[in-house]
Scaffold this active site. Structure first.
Site, short mmCIF file in Angstrom:
data_model
loop_
_atom_site.label_atom_id
_atom_site.label_comp_id
_atom_site.label_asym_id
_atom_site.label_seq_id
_atom_site.Cartn_x
_atom_site.Cartn_y
_atom_site.Cartn_z
N ASP A 55 1.38 -1.04 -0.05
CA ASP A 55 0.01 0.08 0.35
C ASP A 55 1.36 0.76 -0.04
OD1 ASP A 55 -2.03 2.15 0.23
OD2 ASP A 55 -3.42 0.39 0.67
N HIS A 107 1.26 1.72 -2.64
CA HIS A 107 0.24 2.52 -4.17
C HIS A 107 1.01 4.04 -3.28
CE1 HIS A 107 -2.92 0.37 -2.95
NE2 HIS A 107 -1.82 -0.63 -3.36
#
Length: 518
Positions: A232, A266
Site C-alpha cells: 500500500d 500505492h
C-alpha cells in the site's frame, strides 16, 4: 528461571529454543520485562523464534542477531484486545505483533528479521462470513460493539499491525527487516523523537492495507537510508480522521525523510487522507520511487478539516508511476461537485514545494485539485522534469482517486489559489501539456517542451491571472502556444519570452481576457 548473564538478557537463558513450533512468547516477554526494570539489551540469537505478541518497555534495546527471526504466530486467539488508533480513529482491535507502548529510550537493532506472518491474516480480508472462524467472528463482534465508528475501511480491526510505537519517546529502529505485516507494517502514533534508519520493510504487493511506515500524530520523526517495498502506501503521514481527529488535535510535524528507496506500493510519500489534526513541516529529500502507483501524494476530502502546510520535496527521482504529483481534495468524491459552505470540516493544503525532481515513464504529469469553496494555495515547482508518455492504460489507475475525471497525460490543476512553475520541462504525447481550470494565479517561467510537442502547450479555463515568461512558441506547430477560454479568464501577462509569443496566444470568444506584453 535462569538469571541473565552480565552482558544482557539473552532470551535462551529464559528458555527460548528457536528450534520448534512451540511459541517462545513467555521466555521472550519475561526477558523484555526484566530488562525494562533495570535497562539493558535483550539479545535474540540466530534462529527462528515463534512468538505471540510482545511488548517492549523503557530503557530496552531489543537486538536481533543476523539470522535471527521473530516469527509471529498465526492465531487470532493469541492476540488480546487493545485500544489504539486505527485509520485515524481511537478504536479497539488486535494487539500489535511488536509494541512499544508508553515507553522511553527504546532501540530495536541488529540484522535480524521481524516477520508478522501476514499470510494467516490476509485470508480473512474481504472473506465471506462462512470462511471466517466462529471464534474470530466473536472477536470482531466484540470490536464492533466497543467501537462507535464504522466506515468503508472498518476491516482494519481484522488484523494487527506488525510494529507499533505508541505514546512513546526517544525510540530508534535500525538494521532490522520488518516484513509480512498483517495490517500496517510500522506505525508511529502519538510519539516523538523517533528515528528509523537502515531498515528494510517488505510486504507483498497484494497485502491488504500493507503500508510501509505510517507516521501518525507524531513529531520529530526521522526516516533515512531505508528500503520499502509495500503493499500500500510506502511512507504515509497522518493525524486523525474528521471530527475526532480535530478534537484530539495532535498534528504530525517536524518530519524528515531522506536517502530512502521505494519499490512498488500505492505511493512513495503520502499525506492523508486522515490529516484532520494537521500535518506540517515535512521535508523529503534524496529519494527514489520506482513502480509506485503515485509518487508524492496528498489526499483529503470534505469533513476532514485540518491543514497540511509547509512541505518540501527535493532531489527525487521517479520512474514508471501513474502520476508523480497528486494533491487531491476530492478523495473518493466527484470532481465537479458544487461549492459548499466553509466550516471546520473544510480541509486546506498550502505551501508545498517541489524542487529538482525527475519523473520518467509516467502516465499523467500531475493532478492538483482544491475545493471550490476553499482553494488550496502556494504550490511551486522549480527545476522539475516530467516525461508523461507512458500509455494511460499501463497501470489501469486514475491519477488521484477522484470521481468524474477523465484522465489525460497533461498536468491538471483546478481550484488552486496560486501555482508556479520555474524551469520545468514536460513531455506529453499530445496537447495540452498543462491544463488549468478555475485557478486564481498561474506563473510559468522557463517552461520547456520538445519541439514536436503538440500545441496548445498551455490551456486556461477561467483562470484569473496568468504570467508567462521565458517561453517560446512551438516551431513545428501552427496551433497556439497558449489558449484561453471562459468568462473568468482575465489577465494574461507575457514578459521576456523568446520570439513573438503574443502571436501564439488564442483567446476564445467567451472570454474578455486582456493580453499584456512587455
Amino acid at each position: 528461571m535462569a538469571a541473565p548473564d552480565t552482558d544482557g538478557f539473552d532470551i535462551r537463558e529464559y528458555g527460548a529454543t528457536g528450534d520448534s513450533d512451540e511459541p517462545d512468547t513467555e521466555a521472550i516477554q519475561t526477558a523484555l520485562d526484566e530488562c525494562a526494570e533495570s535497562g539493558g539489551t535483550v539479545y535474540v540469537p540466530s534462529g527462528t523464534y515463534v512468538t505471540g505478541p510482545l511488548r517492549v518497555g523503557d530503557r530496552t534495546t531489543l537486538h536481533l542477531d543476523a539470522g535471527a527471526t521473530l516469527q509471529f504466530v498465526g492465531d487470532y486467539e493469541a492476540f488480546p484486545t487493545v485500544e489504539s488508533r486505527w485509520e485515524g480513529w481511537n478504536q479497539y482491535g488486535f494487539h500489535p505483533c511488536l509494541l512499544v507502548d508508553d515507553a522511553e529510550n527504546v532501540s530495536i537493532t541488529g540484522r535480524g528479521t521481524i516477520d508478522g506472518g501476514g499470510e494467516y491474516w490476509w485470508q480473512f480480508y474481504d472473506a465471506p462470513e462462512s470462511e471466517i472462524p466462529d471464534g474470530l467472528q466473536e472477536r470482531l463482534a466484540e470490536f464492533e460493539e466497543k467501537n462507535e465508528k464504522q466506515d468503508d475501511v472498518s476491516s482494519f480491526t481484522h488484523r494487527p499491525p506488525l510494529f507499533q510505537i505508541y505514546d512513546s519517546e526517544n525510540v530508534s529502529v535500525s538494521g532490522v527487516t520488518l516484513e509480512n505485516s498483517p495490517f500496517w507494517n510500522t506505525h508511529v502514533v502519538y510519539s516523538e523523537n523517533v528515528t528509523i534508519t537502515d531498515v528494510n520493510i517488505a510486504n507483498p504487493a497484494d497485502a491488504p492495507n500493507g503500508d510501509g511506515i505510517d507516521i501518525d500524530s507524531s513529531r520529530y520523526v526521522r526516516i533515512s537510508d531505508t528500503y520499502i517495498n509495500a503493499g500500500d502506501d510506502a511512507i504515509c503521514i497522518k493525524s486523525g480522521k474528521n471530527a475526532e481527529g480535530r478534537e484530539v488535535g495532535e498534528p504530525a510535524s517536524q518530519i524528515t525523510v531522506t536517502n530512502c528507496t521505494v519499490e512498488a506500493g500505492h505511493g512513495g510519500v503520502v499525506i492523508g487522507s486522515e490529516m484532520s489534526g494537521d500535518v506540517r513541516d515535512v521535508t523529503v529529500t534524496n529519494c527514489t520511487f520506482t513502480d509506485t502507483d503515485r509518487g508524492v501524494r496528498i489526499k483529503t476530502a470534505r469533513d476532514r478539516g485540518g491543514v497540511v502546510e509547509d512541505l518540501r520535496f527535493d532531489n527525487i527521482v521517479m520512474r514508471r508511476i501513474a502520476c508523480p504529483f497528486t494533491i487531491n481534495g476530492y478523495y473518493f468524491m466527484p470532481l465537479d461537485s458544487d461549492a459548499e459552505p466553509v466550516d471546520e470540516g473544510t480541509p486546506m493544503v498550502r505551501n508545498v514545494s517541489f524542487t529538482n525532481i525527475t519523473a520518467r515513464q509516467v502516465e499523467t504529469a500531475g493532478f492538483f485539485a482544491g475545493l471550490p469553496e476553499q482553494y488550496f494555495e502556494g504550490i511551486s515547482f522549480n527545476d522539475v522534469r516530467i516525461d508523461a508518455t507512458r500509455p494511460l492504460d499501463a497501470t489501469d489507475l486514475d491519477p488521484a482517486m477522484a470521481y468524474d475525471y477523465e484522465q489525460t497525460h497533461a498536468l491538471f490543476c483546478k481550484s488552486i489559489a496560486d501555482i508556479s512553475f520555474t524551469d520545468v520541462r514536460i513531455r506529453t504525447p499530445g496537447g495540452p501539456a498543462m491544463q488549468f481550470e478555475e485557478t486564481e494565479d498561474v506563473t510559468i517561467d522557463g517552461l520547456r517542451v520538445p519541439d514536436d510537442q503538440d500545441a496548445p502547450v498551455v490551456s486556461l479555463t477561467n483562470v484569473d491571472r496568468t504570467r508567462v515568461r521565458g517561453c517560446a512558441p512551438q516551431p513545428e506547430s501552427e496551433e497556439p502556444f497558449l489558449e484561453a477560454s471562459g468568462p473568468e479568464t482575465r489577465e494574461i501577462s507575457l514578459a521576456g519570452n523568446h520570439g513573438s509569443l503574443a502571436d501564439d496566444v488564442e483567446i476564445a470568444d467567451d472570454s474578455d481576457a486582456t493580453l499584456e506584453r512587455s
